[in-house]
Design an enzyme around this catalytic site. Structure first.
Site, PDB file in Angstrom:
ATOM      1  N   ASP A 274       0.860  -1.173   0.000  1.00  0.00           N
ATOM      2  CA  ASP A 274       0.000   0.000   0.000  1.00  0.00           C
ATOM      3  C   ASP A 274       0.906   1.237   0.000  1.00  0.00           C
ATOM      4  O   ASP A 274       2.134   1.138  -0.010  1.00  0.00           O
ATOM      5  CB  ASP A 274      -0.943  -0.032   1.215  1.00  0.00           C
ATOM      6  CG  ASP A 274      -2.171   0.835   1.000  1.00  0.00           C
ATOM      7  OD1 ASP A 274      -3.214   0.559   1.612  1.00  0.00           O
ATOM      8  OD2 ASP A 274      -2.092   1.790   0.192  1.00  0.00           O
ATOM      9  N   GLU A 470     -10.380   7.068   4.255  1.00  0.00           N
ATOM     10  CA  GLU A 470      -9.385   6.422   5.100  1.00  0.00           C
ATOM     11  C   GLU A 470      -9.446   6.951   6.535  1.00  0.00           C
ATOM     12  O   GLU A 470     -10.539   7.163   7.064  1.00  0.00           O
ATOM     13  CB  GLU A 470      -7.999   6.590   4.461  1.00  0.00           C
ATOM     14  CG  GLU A 470      -7.957   6.020   3.032  1.00  0.00           C
ATOM     15  CD  GLU A 470      -6.568   5.971   2.453  1.00  0.00           C
ATOM     16  OE1 GLU A 470      -6.397   6.291   1.281  1.00  0.00           O
ATOM     17  OE2 GLU A 470      -5.639   5.574   3.170  1.00  0.00           O
TER      18      GLU A 470
HETATM   19  C1  GLC Z   1      -4.281   4.344  -0.048  1.00  0.00           C
HETATM   20  C2  GLC Z   1      -5.212   3.196   0.271  1.00  0.00           C
HETATM   21  C3  GLC Z   1      -5.324   2.167  -0.829  1.00  0.00           C
HETATM   22  C4  GLC Z   1      -5.172   2.828  -2.177  1.00  0.00           C
HETATM   23  C5  GLC Z   1      -3.761   3.390  -2.261  1.00  0.00           C
HETATM   24  C6  GLC Z   1      -3.528   4.139  -3.581  1.00  0.00           C
HETATM   25  O1  GLC Z   1      -3.483   4.645   1.063  1.00  0.00           O
HETATM   26  O2  GLC Z   1      -4.937   2.491   1.486  1.00  0.00           O
HETATM   27  O3  GLC Z   1      -6.606   1.526  -0.690  1.00  0.00           O
HETATM   28  O4  GLC Z   1      -5.379   1.884  -3.209  1.00  0.00           O
HETATM   29  O5  GLC Z   1      -3.438   4.244  -1.180  1.00  0.00           O
HETATM   30  O6  GLC Z   1      -4.289   5.299  -3.624  1.00  0.00           O
END
Ligand code: GLC
Length: 608
Positions: A274, A470
């Protein structure tokens, strides 16, 4: 049809590429910078395998043509072969998690929490197919979806990305969304990404990126289960999760990533980290990199410091702290996905048949989204059969979220944290716009002050949350919880500013109840429509309502709400999340003591 990873031709091609690659080229394939930190020239020079758009990171004027041009430039750079440069096509990744909602004019589908209420797996597959078409229209190949989180505490800011608290719903949807997106790896396919591996929805207090404290059996029953059908359906990528499991972070978890995901479940695609997920494994970045690569993560989302990442990883390979066999395994997986997806056979993005397709935001997709809205709504209360309303009624429409397409769409829409108002959500309809086109006599008064019992038979009051994404959607009663979580986790914890300290709407947004009171004290009956990313404590608002509808985050096609309020369609939705009685209650179906306000599976109908 699952991806045929055992395809003989694939392995021959992959091995021939691998044997021709330098260490720099191999490590480049494992690196995924964010678009704002890398140019096409640097993609070529560093042999980069993938670039991403973080939420809201959009090129040019943020229309499909701008995205196609951007991707064309990156792809061309990756395919400029020379003596020291192998032509390995770049993969571009984006969060198209409820339609390709970063892009202006996209069809924005309801977030997963609403789709979970629809209990319609076939609908999920159609949404996946439409989303894939709109992603391809921008020259993009890869979406970081579906989220397979099983959210167990509504205080989590990502509850709306979860289909349900019940793994059985998520399990029923997982392969359907993968099939919809990956479309038999044919012309209309994009690469899907099951995320976040594993236990993202099970953290203590619902803290984003926090500590999931469970036995392996419970982890398997609740959070691993949905990945089984996704892998059987041939999902090509999996994203590892920020959270930790019993103190150990998933990004460095050899048992979870290698033994369970790749070994026991037989996942043959590649695992991506991530966003800078490696950073939180250890104080020392170099040590953290070795931990994560050796745990089995194959590609690394490194938003800015990708050069440093490359330098450290190369040094680890030279020093032997990361075996070359691990690098070869990672690159083999990445190449296999690119070959299986047909990436080597596709023309440049600007010349692909799907690029700039008129299907982007087209009526057909919007009708599908409107159908999904209708099916996602859950009727929680309908005293004296107030609903359905007559289109000839004298209707007052009020509330902060009545004429607010941005609020309807929620997070990961144009901006990472979403937007408010109507401007950024082009071509959609707010809930108000849907009502007023169905009932021309309807009147809008956001604060309800125009309410007049002489002129209004009924009021529809649309309330709820502002957009968030988030950790910025977390509900956290005290920052002591951060210290508590951090004390349980080896490594660092990243905590964002919380949305609020309570799930009680009257304390989060008191103006909603004020608006309802302004209207109901005149004796005008109130239909309340809640636009939110999760169940909220709404006892006061329920008491002020004759009818109450959970609309979740319906997306761009708000007219799906009026379709049902006027009875053109009946309610179909049933709660995929238990509804709490008070802010300290976090009920889940199957709890030994289960006493929610509305049970999992609850939902009223007009008809029998
Ligand atoms: C974010 C999220 C993830 C996402 C990634 C790219 O922190 O946790 O779900 O796909 O970054 O944006």
């Amino acid at each position: 049809m699952p991806a045929n990873f055992k395809n003989e031709d694939t392995d021959v091609k992959v091995e021939s590429l691998l044997s021709a690659m330098s260490l720099d080229q191999k490590i480049g394939q494992m690196t995924q910078p964010e678009r704002l930190s890398i140019t096409p020239e640097e993609v070529r020079t560093f042999h980069i395998g993938s670039v991403l758009s973080g939420g809201g990171s959009c090129p040019g004027d943020n229309y499909p043509a701008d995205w196609v041009d951007m991707n064309d430039a990156y792809w061309m750079a990756s395919m400029t072969a020379s003596d020291e440069q192998l032509a390995i096509p770049l993969l571009y990744g984006v969060d198209a998690i409820h339609g390709h909602a970063n892009v202006l004019g996209a069809t924005v589908f309801p977030h997963n929490i609403g789709l979970g209420a629809s209990d319609d797996p076939e609908l999920i597959e159609r949404i996946g197919r439409a989303t894939a078409r709109e992603v391809l229209a921008t020259g993009v190949d890869w979406t970081f979806a579906p989220t397979l989180a099983v959210a167990r505490n509504d205080q989590w800011g990502r509850t709306y990305e979860s289909f349900s608290e019940d793994p059985s719903i998520v399990t029923r949807y997982a392969d359907r969304m993968v099939n919809g997106l990956q479309a038999d790896l044919g012309e209309e396919a994009v690469i899907a990404c099951a995320k976040h591996w594993v236990g993202d929805g099970g953290t203590l207090n619902g803290m984003d990126q926090g500590e999931t404290k469970l036995s392996f059996e419970e982890m398997e029953r609740l959070h691993i289960a949905p990945y089984v059908p996704a892998i059987k359906a041939g999902v090509l990528t999996v994203m590892v999760s920020f959270n930790s499991w019993n103190g150990d972070k998933c990004h460095g978890h050899n048992q979870l990533v290698t033994d369970v995901l790749k070994g026991r479940l037989g996942f043959e695609g590649f695992v991506i980290s991530d966003w800078d997920g490696v950073d939180y494994l250890a104080e020392d970045y170099s040590e953290a990199i070795a931990l994560s690569v050796n745990a089995g993560v194959d590609m690394f989302m490194v938003s800015v410091e990708w050069r440093t990442f490359i330098e450290h990883l190369k040094k680890h390979v030279v020093d032997g702290t990361v075996p070359i066999e691990r690098i070869n395994d990672a690159v083999r997986r990445i190449l296999r996905v690119k070959v299986q997806f047909g990436l080597f056979d596709k023309p440049r993005p600007a010349q692909r048949s799907g690029s700039n397709s008129p299907c982007f935001g087209a009526r057909e997709h919007r009708e599908l989204a409107r159908e999904a809205v209708r099916k996602s709504l859950v009727l929680l209360k309908n005293e004296q059969g107030l609903l359905p309303l007559s289109k000839q009624s004298r209707i007052l429409v009020a509330g902060r979220n009545a004429d607010n397409r941005g609020a309807q769409c929620g997070g990961f829409t144009v901006e990472w944290q979403g937007t408010v108002g109507n401007t950024a959500i082009e071509d959609g309809t707010s809930i108000w716009e849907g009502i007023s086109s169905a009932a021309p006599a309807a009147e809008l008064s956001i604060d309800g002050r125009a309410a007049d019992a002489e002129r209004h038979d009924v009021a529809i009051v649309v309330i709820g949350e502002n957009p968030y994404a988030e950790g910025m959607g977390d509900i956290r009663s005290s920052d002591d919880l951060i210290v508590e979580a951090g004390s349980m986790i080896k490594g660092k914890i990243k905590v964002l500013e919380a949305y609020g300290s309570t799930l009680e709407l009257a304390r989060l947004h008191p103006q909603d109840l004020e608006t309802m009171a302004t209207i109901s004290r005149q004796g005008i009956p109130v239909v309340c429509v809640l636009v939110s990313g999760r169940p909220l404590v709404v006892n006061a608002e329920l008491a002020r309502s004759r009818a109450f509808v959970a609309a979740w985050l319906p997306g761009s096609e708000g007219d799906g709400v009026s379709d049902v309020l006027f009875g053109d369609f009946d309610f179909q939705g049933r709660l995929s999340f238990s509804w709490p009685k008070h802010g300290e209650q976090h009920p889940n179906i199957g709890d030994p003591v289960y006493d929610p306000l509305f049970e999992y599976g609850y939902g009223l109908r007009y008809g029998p």
